[in-house]
Design a protein around this motif. Structure first.
Motif, PDB file in Angstrom:
ATOM      1  N   ALA A 101      -3.152   7.885   1.094  1.00 44.69           N
ATOM      2  CA  ALA A 101      -2.027   8.384   1.894  1.00 44.69           C
ATOM      3  C   ALA A 101      -2.405   8.458   3.372  1.00 44.69           C
ATOM      4  CB  ALA A 101      -1.582   9.754   1.383  1.00 44.69           C
TER       5      ALA A 101
ATOM      6  N   ASP B  90       1.027  12.978  -3.298  1.00 42.70           N
ATOM      7  CA  ASP B  90      -0.204  13.700  -2.962  1.00 42.70           C
ATOM      8  C   ASP B  90       0.010  15.201  -2.889  1.00 42.70           C
ATOM      9  OD1 ASP B  90      -2.930  14.063  -1.945  1.00 42.70           O
ATOM     10  OD2 ASP B  90      -1.964  14.436  -0.014  1.00 42.70           O
TER      11      ASP B  90
ATOM     12  N   ASN C 274      -0.573   6.165   6.210  1.00 47.76           N
ATOM     13  CA  ASN C 274       0.022   6.827   7.382  1.00 47.76           C
ATOM     14  C   ASN C 274      -0.462   6.176   8.669  1.00 47.76           C
ATOM     15  OD1 ASN C 274       1.737   8.851   6.340  1.00 47.76           O
ATOM     16  ND2 ASN C 274      -0.006  10.147   5.833  1.00 47.76           N
TER      17      ASN C 274
ATOM     18  N   LEU D  83       3.785   8.171  -0.922  1.00 51.94           N
ATOM     19  CA  LEU D  83       2.405   8.629  -1.152  1.00 51.94           C
ATOM     20  C   LEU D  83       2.244  10.099  -0.786  1.00 51.94           C
ATOM     21  CD1 LEU D  83       0.499   5.498   0.152  1.00 51.94           C
ATOM     22  CD2 LEU D  83       0.231   6.466  -2.136  1.00 51.94           C
ATOM     23  N   ASN D  84       2.838  10.511   0.315  1.00 47.96           N
ATOM     24  CA  ASN D  84       2.736  11.910   0.733  1.00 47.96           C
ATOM     25  C   ASN D  84       3.417  12.840  -0.270  1.00 47.96           C
ATOM     26  OD1 ASN D  84       1.278  11.374   3.093  1.00 47.96           O
ATOM     27  ND2 ASN D  84       3.125  11.034   4.297  1.00 47.96           N
TER      28      ASN D  84
ATOM     29  N   ALA E  13       4.261   5.340   2.958  1.00 47.73           N
ATOM     30  CA  ALA E  13       3.656   6.604   3.392  1.00 47.73           C
ATOM     31  C   ALA E  13       4.437   7.800   2.862  1.00 47.73           C
ATOM     32  CB  ALA E  13       3.581   6.649   4.921  1.00 47.73           C
TER      33      ALA E  13
ATOM     34  N   ARG F 150      -5.080  11.090  -1.868  1.00 47.23           N
ATOM     35  CA  ARG F 150      -5.112  11.686  -0.528  1.00 47.23           C
ATOM     36  C   ARG F 150      -5.662  10.698   0.497  1.00 47.23           C
ATOM     37  NH1 ARG F 150      -5.740  16.912   1.129  1.00 47.23           N
ATOM     38  NH2 ARG F 150      -4.022  17.207  -0.358  1.00 47.23           N
TER      39      ARG F 150
END
Length: 414
Positions: A330, A362, A334, A358-359, A355, A327
């Motif tokens: 991420a 997450d 971002n 990763l999002n 990003a 988290r």
């Protein structure tokens, strides 16, 4: 600011933009000594082992010497106060509370290099810092010390405040130069370096705010005094921006070389709610993570580099057990994706892709191929931009994968 070793920043803590009060406390002695023997300034800075406090830790005298050696004409000294990275808040404090110390440091640099333009470059998202700096600059312009500097230069000295673009990328030194010239803060390829070709093609020094704040003390007390303030082989003091899961977050001026454990558990009061220490993002979120086994590391440029990380700006973002690393990473990637200027497609597209992946991971929507995509991006993207933004984003992702791959694995869909 919480401080245990008030040696550099204390004198101007209570005077703000009051120049007479600053001078009454010993301010101005550094620039007066510089005026007496300008040629001795750079050797003194070299002996002090003053390094850049904005991230790279580059030796300050090596930035100044080429500009001093350049032919007389237009030369620039820029104080870089853009500071926009998460977890870093030292420069705005200095500009709000010790502006004359910073300005005097820049003026000493001008004397040493025969620069006739001094620019204080401030992030407009920090309106108090901008207002206080403007007030302080106006007071210097009418002072006899300022006239003495102009006399030593044999001509007029320009001292001004320039608001930055307010963008993260605007703090990169060639982007700073582009903004001072009146353009968009697009980073430029190096070489040529600013010392060779900076603002409008003139030799230019770009120093971080904290770097310049150390200069008056070095000139006033001497290089040996400054070196003696550090621990081990480190020199001077450092402003550490401590944040995250600690009881007493804040800005701490401590000897360079103070250990991570002492910063977090003695000065920072330890972890929130009695939680265990998990990791720390060093120098802001663009470096490798340090973990429990690194609590003994001295927080100086060389020691942190030996742990395959960097001291950077001195920002320490602490993470406790129970806080998800994915988290946090991420969030930071971002930030980098939004901060990319778009000049280099691999950077703009690469940070966006990092990003996005990763999002997904997450939020529990990631699959095995997403993890493989992260690893591939970390191999392909480094060095693909004109500045270090993409490299910083990759570094934090790569480090988190190395130390916390189990957390990534646990979030993947079956």
């Amino acid at each position: 600011m919480h401080k245990s070793n008030q040696v550099l920043m204390k004198d101007d803590m209570m005077v703000g933009a009051d120049l007479p009060a600053w001078l009454a406390r010993g301010g101005g002695e550094g620039v007066s000594k510089a005026l007496q023997e300008p040629a001795a300034v750079i050797p003194e800075i070299e002996q002090a082992d003053l390094r850049g406090m904005g991230g790279a830790g580059f030796a300050t005298h090596r930035k100044w010497a080429p500009v001093a050696g350049a032919a007389d004409g237009d030369k620039y000294v820029i104080c870089n106060g853009n500071e926009d990275e998460p977890g870093t808040f030292k420069d705005r404090f200095l500009l709000e509370h010790t502006p004359h110390q910073v300005i005097e440091g820049a003026l000493i640099a001008a004397v040493a290099t025969r620069a006739n333009h001094v620019v204080v470059y401030v992030n407009p998202h920090q309106p108090r810092a901008l207002a206080v700096t403007r007030d302080a600059v106006s007071q210097w312009r009418g002072h006899e010390l300022y006239a003495a500097i102009e006399n030593s230069l044999g001509g007029a000295l320009s001292l001004s405040v320039v608001p930055s673009s307010g963008l993260y990328i605007g703090g990169e030194e060639t982007a700073v130069i582009a903004t001072v010239e009146g353009g968009f803060p697009f980073p430029r390829r190096k070489p040529p370096f600013p010392a060779e070709m900076g603002v409008h093609g003139a030799p230019t020094i770009v120093n971080n705010t904290e770097t310049l704040a150390h200069v008056p003390g070095i000139l006033r007390h001497g290089a040996s005094w400054y070196r003696g303030l550090g621990l081990g082989n480190a020199s001077g003091t450092k402003l550490y921006s401590l944040s995250g899961d600690v009881l007493r977050p804040g800005l701490y001026e401590l000897p360079m070389g103070t250990t991570l454990e002492e910063l977090v558990f003695e000065h920072g009061g330890g972890m929130l709610q009695g939680k265990a220490f998990k990791a720390v993002f060093t120098g802001g979120p663009s470096n490798t993570l340090l973990t429990k086994g690194d609590l003994d590391v001295p927080l100086d440029f060389d020691s942190v580099r030996q742990r395959r990380s960097r001291l950077g700006t001195g920002a320490m973002i602490v993470v406790s057990e129970g806080t998800g690393i994915v988290r946090k990473v991420a969030e930071y990637v971002n930030f980098f994706a939004q901060g990319s200027c778009g000049q280099c497609p691999p950077c703009k597209g690469g940070t966006f892709q990092l990003a996005q992946v990763l999002n997904r991971i997450d939020t529990g929507r990631g699959v095995r191929s997403d993890l493989e995509a992260l690893e591939n991006l970390c191999r392909l993207l480094p060095g693909s931009g004109r500045c270090g933004l993409i490299d910083g984003a990759v570094t934090v992702v790569e480090s988190s994968l190395h130390h916390f791959i189990d957390e990534y694995e646990a979030l993947l869909m079956a």
